[in-house]
Design an enzyme around this catalytic site. Structure first.
Site, mmCIF file in Angstrom:
data_model
loop_
_atom_site.group_PDB
_atom_site.id
_atom_site.type_symbol
_atom_site.label_atom_id
_atom_site.label_comp_id
_atom_site.label_asym_id
_atom_site.label_seq_id
_atom_site.Cartn_x
_atom_site.Cartn_y
_atom_site.Cartn_z
ATOM 1 N N HIS B 59 109.608 37.632 45.331
ATOM 2 C CA HIS B 59 108.802 36.597 44.663
ATOM 3 C C HIS B 59 109.377 36.253 43.298
ATOM 4 C CE1 HIS B 59 106.212 38.302 47.705
ATOM 5 N NE2 HIS B 59 105.346 37.325 47.564
ATOM 6 N N GLU B 244 105.192 33.906 55.274
ATOM 7 C CA GLU B 244 105.506 35.333 55.122
ATOM 8 C C GLU B 244 105.299 36.111 56.428
ATOM 9 O OE1 GLU B 244 104.624 35.814 50.345
ATOM 10 O OE2 GLU B 244 103.057 36.402 51.745
HETATM 11 FE FE LIG Z 1 103.790 36.964 48.965
#
Ligand SMILES: [Fe+2]
Lengths: 114, 291
Positions: B59, B244
Site C-alpha cells: 500500500h 485484493e
Molecule cells: Fe488493502
C-alpha cells in the site's frame, strides 16, 4: 483500457492516471515520513510546488477535494496518506465523495451487511 | 519434504492496527471481527506451522509507481515494517527464510513465471495485521514470532494487473515449489485483503455481501468458476479495493490437494470493508497422487 465498461463513480487507475497523477502520488508517497508530513502542514502549497504538482492538483489538495484528486490522477492507496494528515478517516472521505453526512455514510455501510 | 497444511485468509484494514494497540478486541464494534480469529487460533495451535507464505499487496510502503512489479517474492532474512503515514503503530520485523524463498523463485521461474526477487522488503499492514490477528500473541507480545515468512506481493494498485486466472496459476507454481522443498517444514498459506470494498469515487462505500459469499464458497470448494472473471468484472462486483481478492486467489492456487473448510466469518462493516476470515485445511495426500 479505452473500450472497457464504465462503472459509475469508479476511477480505474491505469496508464492515463498513472502518468497524469505521478507527481501528486509521488508527493503522497513522501508522507510515510513524519518529517515530510510536518513540512507539508507547515506550508501545504509550497510543499506541493516542491514536488511539481500542477495547478489542478494543488487546488484539489488545498480544497481537500477527494473527487478532484482522483480526476487529477490520484491513486487512493497514496491519497489516503494525504487525507490521513488532514485527520480524515475512511468514513469521512466516503461522506465527502458521496455527498452524505458521515452518519449517513456509516448507516449505508451497516445496511449493506443486513 | 515441506508440506502445505492449509490456508488462512483475512481482510486487512489499517484501523485494525489501532484497535489492537488500544486493546479493543472486546469492544462491540470490533468483537465480531476479532472473534472470527478464535477458531483459526485453535486450529493453528493444533497444526503448528513452521513457515507462512503470505500473499498480499503493498500500500505504498515498499513499492511506488516508479517501479511496480506485477508479482514479487521476498527473499530477505528479515522483513521490517515502517511508518505507513496513517498513524498505525509500527510492527516488529518478521524473520524470513531465504533458502525457501530462493527455492520458490527458482521453481516458479522454471515454470515460466517472472517475479521480482526482493532481498530487502518492507512489509505493511497487509502482512502485519493478519499475522497479529491469526498469531494472537504477536499483537500483545511484540517479540513473539512463531513462524518464518515468505511474503509474496501482487500488484492490485495499478492496471495492468494479472488476471485471477494468472494469479491462480502463479499460486499453483508456488504450491509445487513449496512441496518440492527438501526440508521437513509445515507451511501455512496466508492470503490477505478484500473482500468487497471501495474507498474512492462517488461509489465509495460499495459492498457486495452476495458476491463475497459466492467467492468464499468458491475458495472453500471449486475455485474454477472465478477463473473467467476479468479484473473489471471484479471491480464491478466487489469494488476497486475488492481487487485484493487476487491475493486470495493466488493463495488458493497453491493448495494443490483436497481441502476442508475449518472456519469462516464474514462481517460488515469494519471501516468501509466487508471483513472476512476463512481457514482451509489441506487434506494429506498420497505421494503417488501428488502432482
Ligand atoms: Fe488493502
Amino acid at each position: 483500457m479505452a473500450e472497457q465498461k464504465q462503472i459509475f463513480g469508479t476511477y480505474l487507475f491505469g496508464a492515463e492516471a498513472a502518468q497524469k497523477g505521478y507527481a501528486l502520488n509521488n508527493m503522497c508517497f513522501t508522507f510515510n515520513d513524519k518529517a515530510n508530513r510536518d513540512a507539508f502542514l507547515a506550508d501545504p502549497e509550497g510543499y506541493c510546488r516542491k514536488y511539481g504538482l500542477n495547478e489542478e492538483q494543488i487546488k484539489a489538495v488545498l480544497a481537500k477535494d477527494v473527487i478532484g484528486l482522483l480526476k487529477a490522477g490520484g491513486n487512493i492507496y497514496y491519497l489516503a496518506k494525504l487525507t490521513g494528515i488532514y485527520g480524515l478517516n475512511m468514513q469521512d472521505i466516503g461522506a465527502i465523495q458521496t455527498g452524505m453526512t458521515v452518519d449517513q455514510f456509516k448507516a449505508k455501510l451497516v445496511a449493506a451487511g443486513k | 519434504m515441506a508440506r502445505i497444511i492449509g490456508s488462512m485468509s483475512a481482510s486487512h484494514v489499517p484501523a485494525v492496527g489501532n484497535a489492537i494497540a488500544r486493546g479493543l478486541q472486546e469492544d462491540p464494534y470490533w468483537k465480531p471481527f476479532f472473534d472470527g480469529f478464535t477458531p483459526a487460533q485453535k486450529w493453528l495451535a493444533e497444526v503448528k506451522p513452521d513457515v507462512a507464505v503470505v500473499f498480499s499487496n503493498d500500500h505504498g510502503l515498499n513499492f511506488f509507481l516508479d517501479k511496480m512489479p506485477i508479482f514479487a517474492i521476498g527473499a530477505a532474512p528479515s522483513y521490517p515494517s515502517a511508518d505507513e503515514g496513517w498513524g498505525i503503530p509500527v510492527n516488529d520485523p518478521w524473520p524470513g527464510i531465504p533458502p525457501l524463498s530462493w527455492h520458490i523463485a527458482n521453481h516458479v521461474v522454471e515454470e515460466e513465471f517472472d517475479p521480482v526477487i526482493c532481498q530487502q522488503m518492507l512489509i505493511d499492514h497487509a502482512v502485519c495485521l493478519p499475522m497479529a490477528c491469526f498469531f494472537e500473541d504477536c499483537g500483545r507480545n511484540k517479540g513473539y514470532r512463531p513462524v518464518k515468512i515468505v511474503p509474496v506481493g501482487i500488484n492490485t494498485v495499478q492496471f495492468p494487473m494479472p488476471s485471477l486466472k494468472r494469479c491462480f496459476e502463479f499460486g499453483r507454481a508456488i504450491g509445487r515449489a513449496i512441496e518440492s522443498y527438501p526440508e521437513d517444514l509445515k507451511v501455512v498459506l496466508i492470503g490477505t485483503g478484500g473482500l468487497s470494498h471501495q474507498l474512492e469515487g462517488e461509489r465509495a462505500g460499495h459492498l457486495n455481501k452476495k458476491f463475497d459469499t459466492y467467492c468464499m464458497d468458491c475458495i472453500a470448494g471449486d475455485p474454477s468458476p472465478l477463473l473467467g472473471l476479468s479484473n473489471v468484472d471484479l471491480v464491478e462486483q466487489a469494488g476497486t479495493a475488492g481487487l485484493e481478492f487476487m491475493n486470495w486467489m493466488t493463495m488458493r492456487g497453491a493448495l494443490l490437494g483436497e481441502v476442508r473448510e475449518v472456519t469462516r466469518t464474514y462481517h460488515i462493516p469494519i471501516s468501509n470493508t466487508a471483513a472476512a476470515v476463512q481457514v482451509l485445511e489441506q487434506l494429506p495426500r498420497l505421494a503417488a497422487a501428488a502432482e
